[in-house]
Design a protein around this motif. Sequence first.
Motif, PDB file in Angstrom:
ATOM      1  N   ASP A   1       0.859  -1.183   0.000  1.00 45.64           N
ATOM      2  CA  ASP A   1       0.000   0.000   0.000  1.00 45.64           C
ATOM      3  C   ASP A   1       0.900   1.239   0.000  1.00 45.64           C
ATOM      4  OD1 ASP A   1      -0.793  -0.719   3.466  1.00 45.64           O
ATOM      5  OD2 ASP A   1       0.869   0.458   2.669  1.00 45.64           O
ATOM      6  N   ASP A   2       0.323   2.426   0.180  1.00 42.42           N
ATOM      7  CA  ASP A   2       1.130   3.651   0.074  1.00 42.42           C
ATOM      8  C   ASP A   2       1.473   4.260   1.429  1.00 42.42           C
ATOM      9  OD1 ASP A   2      -1.278   6.338  -0.570  1.00 42.42           O
ATOM     10  OD2 ASP A   2      -1.314   4.679   0.849  1.00 42.42           O
ATOM     11  N   LEU A   3       1.305   3.517   2.524  1.00 34.28           N
ATOM     12  CA  LEU A   3       1.686   4.038   3.829  1.00 34.28           C
ATOM     13  C   LEU A   3       3.203   4.007   3.949  1.00 34.28           C
ATOM     14  CD1 LEU A   3      -1.009   2.344   6.121  1.00 34.28           C
ATOM     15  CD2 LEU A   3      -1.023   4.632   5.113  1.00 34.28           C
ATOM     16  N   GLY A   4       3.833   5.142   4.133  1.00 35.88           N
ATOM     17  CA  GLY A   4       5.285   5.231   4.151  1.00 35.88           C
ATOM     18  C   GLY A   4       5.805   5.834   2.857  1.00 35.88           C
ATOM     19  N   SER A   5       7.099   6.037   2.809  1.00 31.65           N
ATOM     20  CA  SER A   5       7.692   6.672   1.633  1.00 31.65           C
ATOM     21  C   SER A   5       7.753   5.712   0.456  1.00 31.65           C
ATOM     22  CB  SER A   5       9.107   7.160   1.963  1.00 31.65           C
ATOM     23  OG  SER A   5       9.978   6.048   2.138  1.00 31.65           O
ATOM     24  N   LEU A   6       7.867   6.265  -0.744  1.00 28.70           N
ATOM     25  CA  LEU A   6       7.964   5.447  -1.955  1.00 28.70           C
ATOM     26  C   LEU A   6       9.214   4.574  -1.907  1.00 28.70           C
ATOM     27  CD1 LEU A   6       7.041   4.691  -4.810  1.00 28.70           C
ATOM     28  CD2 LEU A   6       8.301   6.684  -5.650  1.00 28.70           C
TER      29      LEU A   6
ATOM     30  N   ALA B   1      10.932  -9.046  -8.208  1.00 31.47           N
ATOM     31  CA  ALA B   1      10.890  -7.606  -8.460  1.00 31.47           C
ATOM     32  C   ALA B   1       9.910  -6.978  -7.474  1.00 31.47           C
ATOM     33  CB  ALA B   1      10.468  -7.315  -9.895  1.00 31.47           C
ATOM     34  N   GLY B   2      10.076  -5.693  -7.217  1.00 36.77           N
ATOM     35  CA  GLY B   2       9.163  -4.998  -6.310  1.00 36.77           C
ATOM     36  C   GLY B   2       8.845  -3.612  -6.826  1.00 36.77           C
ATOM     37  N   ILE B   3       7.576  -3.252  -6.832  1.00 37.41           N
ATOM     38  CA  ILE B   3       7.179  -1.924  -7.321  1.00 37.41           C
ATOM     39  C   ILE B   3       6.396  -1.146  -6.273  1.00 37.41           C
ATOM     40  CG2 ILE B   3       7.253  -2.580  -9.750  1.00 37.41           C
ATOM     41  CD1 ILE B   3       4.257  -2.897  -9.713  1.00 37.41           C
ATOM     42  N   GLY B   4       6.430  -1.626  -5.031  1.00 38.97           N
ATOM     43  CA  GLY B   4       5.797  -0.881  -3.948  1.00 38.97           C
ATOM     44  C   GLY B   4       4.345  -0.545  -4.218  1.00 38.97           C
ATOM     45  N   PRO B   5       3.983   0.749  -4.117  1.00 39.10           N
ATOM     46  CA  PRO B   5       2.575   1.151  -4.285  1.00 39.10           C
ATOM     47  C   PRO B   5       2.235   1.644  -5.686  1.00 39.10           C
ATOM     48  CG  PRO B   5       3.804   2.974  -3.372  1.00 39.10           C
ATOM     49  CD  PRO B   5       4.812   1.863  -3.619  1.00 39.10           C
ATOM     50  N   LEU B   6       3.093   1.381  -6.684  1.00 35.85           N
ATOM     51  CA  LEU B   6       2.956   2.023  -7.992  1.00 35.85           C
ATOM     52  C   LEU B   6       1.876   1.421  -8.879  1.00 35.85           C
ATOM     53  CD1 LEU B   6       6.699   2.700  -8.870  1.00 35.85           C
ATOM     54  CD2 LEU B   6       5.024   4.237  -7.815  1.00 35.85           C
ATOM     55  N   ALA B   7       1.354   0.257  -8.536  1.00 33.06           N
ATOM     56  CA  ALA B   7       0.283  -0.346  -9.347  1.00 33.06           C
ATOM     57  C   ALA B   7      -0.836  -0.821  -8.429  1.00 33.06           C
ATOM     58  CB  ALA B   7       0.834  -1.494 -10.180  1.00 33.06           C
ATOM     59  N   PRO B   8      -1.569   0.097  -7.819  1.00 29.33           N
ATOM     60  CA  PRO B   8      -2.604  -0.297  -6.854  1.00 29.33           C
ATOM     61  C   PRO B   8      -3.763  -1.031  -7.505  1.00 29.33           C
ATOM     62  CG  PRO B   8      -2.753   2.047  -7.318  1.00 29.33           C
ATOM     63  CD  PRO B   8      -1.498   1.563  -7.982  1.00 29.33           C
ATOM     64  N   GLU B   9      -4.318  -1.956  -6.773  1.00 35.70           N
ATOM     65  CA  GLU B   9      -5.512  -2.675  -7.193  1.00 35.70           C
ATOM     66  C   GLU B   9      -6.770  -1.907  -6.808  1.00 35.70           C
ATOM     67  OE1 GLU B   9      -7.536  -5.976  -8.939  1.00 35.70           O
ATOM     68  OE2 GLU B   9      -5.419  -5.412  -8.946  1.00 35.70           O
ATOM     69  N   SER B  10      -6.657  -1.077  -5.755  1.00 35.38           N
ATOM     70  CA  SER B  10      -7.813  -0.353  -5.229  1.00 35.38           C
ATOM     71  C   SER B  10      -7.331   0.952  -4.605  1.00 35.38           C
ATOM     72  CB  SER B  10      -8.538  -1.217  -4.196  1.00 35.38           C
ATOM     73  OG  SER B  10      -9.696  -0.557  -3.698  1.00 35.38           O
ATOM     74  N   THR B  11      -8.254   1.719  -4.026  1.00 38.16           N
ATOM     75  CA  THR B  11      -7.892   2.974  -3.378  1.00 38.16           C
ATOM     76  C   THR B  11      -7.069   2.730  -2.125  1.00 38.16           C
ATOM     77  OG1 THR B  11      -8.752   4.972  -2.298  1.00 38.16           O
ATOM     78  CG2 THR B  11     -10.071   2.972  -2.098  1.00 38.16           C
ATOM     79  N   ASN B  12      -6.142   3.635  -1.845  1.00 41.72           N
ATOM     80  CA  ASN B  12      -5.374   3.574  -0.604  1.00 41.72           C
ATOM     81  C   ASN B  12      -5.996   4.432   0.497  1.00 41.72           C
ATOM     82  OD1 ASN B  12      -2.855   1.886  -0.797  1.00 41.72           O
ATOM     83  ND2 ASN B  12      -2.603   3.110  -2.653  1.00 41.72           N
ATOM     84  N   LYS B  13      -7.202   4.939   0.261  1.00 39.45           N
ATOM     85  CA  LYS B  13      -7.855   5.796   1.249  1.00 39.45           C
ATOM     86  C   LYS B  13      -8.562   4.999   2.342  1.00 39.45           C
ATOM     87  CE  LYS B  13      -8.605   9.648  -1.959  1.00 39.45           C
ATOM     88  NZ  LYS B  13      -9.622  10.519  -2.626  1.00 39.45           N
TER      89      LYS B  13
ATOM     90  N   ASN C   1      -4.224  -3.900  -2.038  1.00 44.13           N
ATOM     91  CA  ASN C   1      -2.983  -3.464  -2.680  1.00 44.13           C
ATOM     92  C   ASN C   1      -1.753  -4.212  -2.167  1.00 44.13           C
ATOM     93  OD1 ASN C   1      -4.430  -1.629  -4.194  1.00 44.13           O
ATOM     94  ND2 ASN C   1      -4.182   0.025  -2.703  1.00 44.13           N
ATOM     95  N   ARG C   2      -1.854  -4.801  -0.992  1.00 45.93           N
ATOM     96  CA  ARG C   2      -0.743  -5.576  -0.440  1.00 45.93           C
ATOM     97  C   ARG C   2      -0.839  -7.009  -0.968  1.00 45.93           C
ATOM     98  NH1 ARG C   2      -2.396  -2.551   4.243  1.00 45.93           N
ATOM     99  NH2 ARG C   2      -3.618  -4.325   4.988  1.00 45.93           N
TER     100      ARG C   2
END
Length: 351
Positions: free
Chosen positions: A284-289, A321-333, A341-342
Amino acid sequence: MHKKIVFSLMILLFFSLILTGVAFAGEDVEGSSDHPLISRFSGSYIIGYERVSYDEYILALDAIITESINEGEALAEHEVVRGSNKRFPAEHKKLEGVVTKITYLAPEERSSLEIFRNYEMELKSAGFEIIYQSSGDEIRYYGDWHGRKYPYELDFARGYNRHTYLDAPENPRYLAARMDRAEGDIYVALYVHTANRFAMAPSTGAKAKIQLDVVELAPMEEGLVSVENMEDDLSRSGKVAIYGINFEFDSAQILVDSHAVLAEIAELLLENPELRLYVVGHTDDLGSLEYNINLSEKRAKSVVDFLIDNHQISTNRLVPAGIGPLAPESTNKTESGRALNRRVVLVEIID
């Protein structure tokens, strides 16, 4: 004159010790942290902390009952001994998963009701459903039952008397809550009570204790990850999202409950000897990129290493490979969106 100087120095030393005690008492115990889903009540600090990657937990869903113990009687798993009596919740639910227990002390001026309502509102706004709630005599002995059933180390030296935790709550309030997630439900047990601050420790100024337990379940439904399902997704779209691979919090350490899913992936590879896969970690997008990309890369590599080491899959068939939060499946809100997304995604390599 000499006596006055000595007396003044003693006074200064006395207040220095008090102030030092207050500052020290307000620090979290070493190695502790808030649960990432639930923030602490403002001004509180941690005096007890335990996190177990997989364990069982008895969630109380009704009043704590006291009954006499019959001679030779064997206790059930949800019962504890108190003198010649046994105590247990009238209704309970046995859970298994990641168990986090946090004990806070709250500022003296805050009531148990104020603390409890703040947590209640936060849980509801985060998407939790309150499944049981009570106060007063009905759950007065929750601390006694909980503390004896699941004892863990508390930092009593810095301002907390075990007696107040087990036996002497004032204004007790309790709730149990649940939130549905794709990768497994989360349960919360919250117990708040106040006590005379001298029963806690005079130097802390503390009056209220907060016991927050969080249990993160593994997925209850089985068979969602199978060779057939993965083959269908790969044939149709060239990729398949896997939600059953779980890791330690803030770590690339794979949890035991993920082994069955990893065995299915290994079976897929063994049945299709020409198949090669990118193993892509997502967060998900919690934390830095930068942090999330690094974590997703490490987790993807852990999956590859596990398949190679435990299932004898050739190294040239898997690329992490790892792309972190760059291709979300759903909202991070929302938490439910972040849960989607995880994931780990298997992508077919076409030579």
